[in-house]
Scaffold this motif. Structure first.
Motif, PDB file in Angstrom:
ATOM      1  N   LEU A  69       0.820  -1.214   0.000  1.00  0.00           N
ATOM      2  CA  LEU A  69       0.000   0.000   0.000  1.00  0.00           C
ATOM      3  C   LEU A  69       0.852   1.260   0.000  1.00  0.00           C
ATOM      4  CD1 LEU A  69      -2.406  -1.188   2.832  1.00  0.00           C
ATOM      5  CD2 LEU A  69      -2.793  -1.374   0.362  1.00  0.00           C
ATOM      6  N   ALA A  70       0.385   2.256  -0.734  1.00  0.00           N
ATOM      7  CA  ALA A  70       0.915   3.615  -0.632  1.00  0.00           C
ATOM      8  C   ALA A  70      -0.118   4.400   0.161  1.00  0.00           C
ATOM      9  CB  ALA A  70       1.117   4.228  -2.009  1.00  0.00           C
ATOM     10  N   HIS A  71       0.345   5.360   0.952  1.00  0.00           N
ATOM     11  CA  HIS A  71      -0.597   6.108   1.784  1.00  0.00           C
ATOM     12  C   HIS A  71      -0.097   7.526   2.025  1.00  0.00           C
ATOM     13  CE1 HIS A  71       1.715   6.193   5.607  1.00  0.00           C
ATOM     14  NE2 HIS A  71       2.315   5.151   5.044  1.00  0.00           N
ATOM     15  N   ASN A  72      -1.013   8.368   2.432  1.00  0.00           N
ATOM     16  CA  ASN A  72      -0.716   9.728   2.893  1.00  0.00           C
ATOM     17  C   ASN A  72      -1.318   9.849   4.279  1.00  0.00           C
ATOM     18  OD1 ASN A  72       0.532  10.724   0.481  1.00  0.00           O
ATOM     19  ND2 ASN A  72      -1.503  10.701  -0.454  1.00  0.00           N
ATOM     20  N   ASP A  73      -0.460   9.967   5.284  1.00  0.00           N
ATOM     21  CA  ASP A  73      -0.906  10.041   6.685  1.00  0.00           C
ATOM     22  C   ASP A  73      -1.868   8.913   7.045  1.00  0.00           C
ATOM     23  OD1 ASP A  73       0.612  12.336   7.270  1.00  0.00           O
ATOM     24  OD2 ASP A  73      -0.918  13.614   6.377  1.00  0.00           O
ATOM     25  N   GLY A  74      -1.580   7.716   6.561  1.00  0.00           N
ATOM     26  CA  GLY A  74      -2.387   6.553   6.891  1.00  0.00           C
ATOM     27  C   GLY A  74      -3.563   6.302   5.971  1.00  0.00           C
ATOM     28  N   LYS A  75      -3.927   7.281   5.151  1.00  0.00           N
ATOM     29  CA  LYS A  75      -5.033   7.091   4.213  1.00  0.00           C
ATOM     30  C   LYS A  75      -4.485   6.464   2.937  1.00  0.00           C
ATOM     31  CE  LYS A  75      -8.889   9.489   2.005  1.00  0.00           C
ATOM     32  NZ  LYS A  75      -9.546   8.237   1.804  1.00  0.00           N
ATOM     33  N   VAL A  76      -4.995   5.276   2.618  1.00  0.00           N
ATOM     34  CA  VAL A  76      -4.491   4.525   1.468  1.00  0.00           C
ATOM     35  C   VAL A  76      -4.800   5.271   0.172  1.00  0.00           C
ATOM     36  CG1 VAL A  76      -4.691   2.363   0.171  1.00  0.00           C
ATOM     37  CG2 VAL A  76      -4.674   2.321   2.676  1.00  0.00           C
ATOM     38  N   SER A  77      -3.765   5.459  -0.655  1.00  0.00           N
ATOM     39  CA  SER A  77      -3.938   6.138  -1.933  1.00  0.00           C
ATOM     40  C   SER A  77      -3.826   5.175  -3.121  1.00  0.00           C
ATOM     41  CB  SER A  77      -2.920   7.262  -2.088  1.00  0.00           C
ATOM     42  OG  SER A  77      -1.602   6.763  -1.943  1.00  0.00           O
ATOM     43  N   ARG A  78      -2.993   4.142  -2.973  1.00  0.00           N
ATOM     44  CA  ARG A  78      -2.835   3.136  -4.027  1.00  0.00           C
ATOM     45  C   ARG A  78      -2.491   1.806  -3.378  1.00  0.00           C
ATOM     46  NH1 ARG A  78       1.184   5.053  -8.617  1.00  0.00           N
ATOM     47  NH2 ARG A  78       0.193   3.345  -9.737  1.00  0.00           N
ATOM     48  N   TYR A  96     -10.062  -0.417   3.219  1.00  0.00           N
ATOM     49  CA  TYR A  96      -9.421   0.576   4.089  1.00  0.00           C
ATOM     50  C   TYR A  96     -10.233   1.873   4.156  1.00  0.00           C
ATOM     51  CZ  TYR A  96      -5.734  -2.720   2.943  1.00  0.00           C
ATOM     52  OH  TYR A  96      -5.008  -3.866   2.738  1.00  0.00           O
ATOM     53  N   PRO A  97     -11.437   1.825   4.727  1.00  0.00           N
ATOM     54  CA  PRO A  97     -12.234   3.049   4.816  1.00  0.00           C
ATOM     55  C   PRO A  97     -11.665   4.037   5.853  1.00  0.00           C
ATOM     56  CG  PRO A  97     -13.338   1.252   5.946  1.00  0.00           C
ATOM     57  CD  PRO A  97     -12.140   0.656   5.263  1.00  0.00           C
ATOM     58  N   GLU A  98     -10.894   3.536   6.787  1.00  0.00           N
ATOM     59  CA  GLU A  98     -10.291   4.357   7.851  1.00  0.00           C
ATOM     60  C   GLU A  98      -8.780   4.408   7.642  1.00  0.00           C
ATOM     61  OE1 GLU A  98     -12.167   5.912  10.128  1.00  0.00           O
ATOM     62  OE2 GLU A  98     -13.956   5.023   9.202  1.00  0.00           O
ATOM     63  N   PRO A  99      -8.109   5.379   8.277  1.00  0.00           N
ATOM     64  CA  PRO A  99      -6.640   5.420   8.182  1.00  0.00           C
ATOM     65  C   PRO A  99      -6.014   4.126   8.715  1.00  0.00           C
ATOM     66  CG  PRO A  99      -7.482   7.482   9.057  1.00  0.00           C
ATOM     67  CD  PRO A  99      -8.650   6.525   9.008  1.00  0.00           C
ATOM     68  N   LEU A 100      -4.894   3.762   8.146  1.00  0.00           N
ATOM     69  CA  LEU A 100      -4.191   2.551   8.544  1.00  0.00           C
ATOM     70  C   LEU A 100      -3.719   2.644   9.995  1.00  0.00           C
ATOM     71  CD1 LEU A 100      -1.938   2.073   5.375  1.00  0.00           C
ATOM     72  CD2 LEU A 100      -4.081   0.891   5.922  1.00  0.00           C
ATOM     73  N   GLN A 101      -3.743   1.522  10.660  1.00  0.00           N
ATOM     74  CA  GLN A 101      -3.206   1.394  12.013  1.00  0.00           C
ATOM     75  C   GLN A 101      -2.019   0.437  11.924  1.00  0.00           C
ATOM     76  OE1 GLN A 101      -4.482   3.095  14.808  1.00  0.00           O
ATOM     77  NE2 GLN A 101      -5.581   4.148  13.176  1.00  0.00           N
ATOM     78  N   PHE A 102      -0.813   0.981  12.023  1.00  0.00           N
ATOM     79  CA  PHE A 102       0.381   0.168  11.860  1.00  0.00           C
ATOM     80  C   PHE A 102       0.637  -0.658  13.115  1.00  0.00           C
ATOM     81  CE2 PHE A 102       1.074   4.201   9.547  1.00  0.00           C
ATOM     82  CZ  PHE A 102       0.882   3.699   8.274  1.00  0.00           C
ATOM     83  N   ASP A 103       1.208  -1.847  12.906  1.00  0.00           N
ATOM     84  CA  ASP A 103       1.620  -2.676  14.032  1.00  0.00           C
ATOM     85  C   ASP A 103       2.884  -3.426  13.621  1.00  0.00           C
ATOM     86  OD1 ASP A 103       0.900  -5.105  12.638  1.00  0.00           O
ATOM     87  OD2 ASP A 103      -1.170  -4.786  13.240  1.00  0.00           O
ATOM     88  N   LEU A 108       2.662  -3.626   8.251  1.00  0.00           N
ATOM     89  CA  LEU A 108       4.073  -3.282   8.407  1.00  0.00           C
ATOM     90  C   LEU A 108       4.430  -2.033   7.608  1.00  0.00           C
ATOM     91  CD1 LEU A 108       5.557  -6.884   8.017  1.00  0.00           C
ATOM     92  CD2 LEU A 108       4.688  -5.760  10.083  1.00  0.00           C
ATOM     93  N   SER A 109       4.796  -0.985   8.316  1.00  0.00           N
ATOM     94  CA  SER A 109       5.233   0.249   7.686  1.00  0.00           C
ATOM     95  C   SER A 109       6.711   0.117   7.333  1.00  0.00           C
ATOM     96  CB  SER A 109       5.023   1.428   8.644  1.00  0.00           C
ATOM     97  OG  SER A 109       5.487   2.612   8.052  1.00  0.00           O
ATOM     98  N   ILE A 110       7.031   0.244   6.063  1.00  0.00           N
ATOM     99  CA  ILE A 110       8.407   0.049   5.597  1.00  0.00           C
ATOM    100  C   ILE A 110       9.159   1.369   5.772  1.00  0.00           C
ATOM    101  CG2 ILE A 110       9.857  -0.853   3.736  1.00  0.00           C
ATOM    102  CD1 ILE A 110       7.647  -2.808   4.786  1.00  0.00           C
ATOM    103  N   GLY A 111       9.573   1.607   7.003  1.00  0.00           N
ATOM    104  CA  GLY A 111      10.256   2.854   7.340  1.00  0.00           C
ATOM    105  C   GLY A 111      11.766   2.731   7.344  1.00  0.00           C
ATOM    106  N   ASP A 112      12.277   1.508   7.422  1.00  0.00           N
ATOM    107  CA  ASP A 112      13.711   1.275   7.318  1.00  0.00           C
ATOM    108  C   ASP A 112      13.936  -0.157   6.839  1.00  0.00           C
ATOM    109  OD1 ASP A 112      13.633  -0.478   9.588  1.00  0.00           O
ATOM    110  OD2 ASP A 112      14.042   1.176  10.944  1.00  0.00           O
ATOM    111  N   LEU A 113      15.189  -0.526   6.702  1.00  0.00           N
ATOM    112  CA  LEU A 113      15.511  -1.819   6.091  1.00  0.00           C
ATOM    113  C   LEU A 113      15.173  -3.028   6.953  1.00  0.00           C
ATOM    114  CD1 LEU A 113      18.875  -0.932   4.315  1.00  0.00           C
ATOM    115  CD2 LEU A 113      16.629  -1.271   3.275  1.00  0.00           C
ATOM    116  N   TRP A 114      14.867  -2.839   8.240  1.00  0.00           N
ATOM    117  CA  TRP A 114      14.438  -3.975   9.066  1.00  0.00           C
ATOM    118  C   TRP A 114      13.150  -4.585   8.523  1.00  0.00           C
ATOM    119  CZ3 TRP A 114      17.436  -6.386  12.286  1.00  0.00           C
ATOM    120  CH2 TRP A 114      18.429  -5.695  12.999  1.00  0.00           C
TER     121      TRP A 114
END
Length: 193
Positions: A69-78, A96-103, A108-114
């Motif tokens: 998923l691609a998102h803007n502030d948790g709202k799925v865009s693609r 995804y009618p609501e913003p994503l809730q990461f866990d 999984l939010s791909i914020g770094d290489l882990w």
């Protein structure tokens, strides 16, 4: 910067640039998979490193739906399947009618290489428990003498200049007892609070 008195740094990926521990982690995860899935795991990992896979930094892997998923502030865009086929907006809106809730297990939010190798491993069926065991094993490896950091050479000079004017604080979410050694390996320990 006149109003600033303190600068806070994160150890991982800021004061050193090594990434070989991510490959170590990826290898552990890959080796937990059935033999027939290990080659495709490796191919996906290389494609993500090369930037040719749909999974990229800043995106999200939803393990339960096996979607990227691609998102803007948790709202799925693609959204895309693992193979790169785009998911329709209607389908995404229904999922995804609501913003994503990461866990740490399913969204999984791909914020770094882990998060790259664990996302691949989960795509190929590895459980969260097995992935977490590999993460802990990687952390243990990082606390041994076999794990060497490559300090960012120019950064020590920059920190020395900053230290003359500011209080420098180092923070990390890594276990403290081995991180002291890693900080000394960067040869900047005397500058940090």
């Amino acid at each position: 910067m006149d109003n600033i008195s303190t600068i806070v740094f994160d150890l991982d990926g800021t004061l050193y640039e090594d990434t070989h521990h991510f490959q170590y982690y990826a290898d552990l995860l890959k080796n937990k998979l059935p033999a027939e899935k290990q080659t495709t795991f490796e191919e996906d990992y290389k494609a993500i490193e090369a930037g040719t896979h749909t999974l990229k930094m800043g995106r999200v892997y939803h393990a339960k739906k096996d979607l990227i998923l691609a998102h803007n502030d948790g709202k799925v865009s693609r959204g895309w399947t693992w193979g790169g086929v785009e998911v329709s907006q209607e389908e995404l809106t229904s999922y995804y009618p609501e913003p994503l809730q990461f866990d740490l297990f399913d969204m999984l939010s791909i914020g770094d290489l882990w998060w790259v190798p664990v996302s691949i491993a989960k795509h190929y069926g590895l459980s969260s428990e097995e992935a977490y065991a590999a993460f802990l094993q990687t952390r243990e490896h990082m606390m041994t003498d076999d794990f060497l950091l490559e300090p960012v050479a120019e950064f020590a000079n920059v920190l020395e200049k900053l230290h003359k004017k500011y209080t420098l604080i180092l923070m990390t979410n890594s276990p403290q007892h081995r991180q002291r050694c890693h900080i000394e390996e960067t040869r900047i320990h005397f500058l940090l609070s």
